[in-house]
Scaffold this motif. Structure first.
Motif: not given
Length: 114
Positions: A78-86
Motif C-alpha cells: 500500500w505504501i508503493g501504491a500510495l507513492v505511485g498514485a501521488a
C-alpha cells in the motif's frame, strides 16, 4: 461414441448446448441487419468500465492479504501504491508512476521484509 469415451452423454449435451447459447448470444449483434446504437446513458457508463475493472483487480491485491484486510501499516504494497498514485497525480506520467511505486515498494519489501 468413441471420441467421448469416458464422458457421459449428458455432459457432452450440456457442453454442446452451452456452446450454442454462447455463440448465439455473442453473435446476435452481427446477425441483425439493422444498425443500432447504445443509449447515451449506457455509452456514458461504459466510459468508466476500464477504471472500475482496474480498481476491482488492484485494490484487493493491495489491501487484502490471505483473505483478510491488512492489520498493520507495515506493508510495502500500500505504501508503493500510495507513492505511485501521488507521483501520477503530480506528473501524469505512467512510466514514472511505475518506477516511483516500485522504488518505494522494493526496498521495504526486500530489505525490511514488509
Amino acid at each position: 461414441m468413441m471420441f467421448f469415451e469416458g464422458t457421459d452423454v449428458w455432459t457432452v449435451s450440456v457442453i454442446a448446448g452451452l456452446t450454442l447459447v454462447t455463440f448465439i448470444t455473442r453473435s446476435f449483434f452481427f446477425i441483425s441487419s439493422e444498425a443500432w446504437t447504445l443509449p447515451e446513458w449506457a455509452q456514458r457508463g461504459l466510459q468508466y468500465a476500464p477504471i472500475a475493472a482496474l480498481a476491482a483487480v488492484v485494490f484487493p491485491e493491495i489491501l487484502i492479504q490471505q483473505g483478510h484486510f491488512l492489520q498493520t501499516w507495515m506493508d510495502a504494497r500500500w505504501i508503493g501504491a500510495l507513492v505511485g498514485a501521488a507521483v501520477y497525480f503530480w506528473k501524469r506520467n505512467v512510466l514514472l508512476t511505475i518506477v516511483a511505486g516500485m522504488a518505494a515498494y522494493l526496498p521495504l519489501h526486500l530489505l525490511l521484509a514488509w
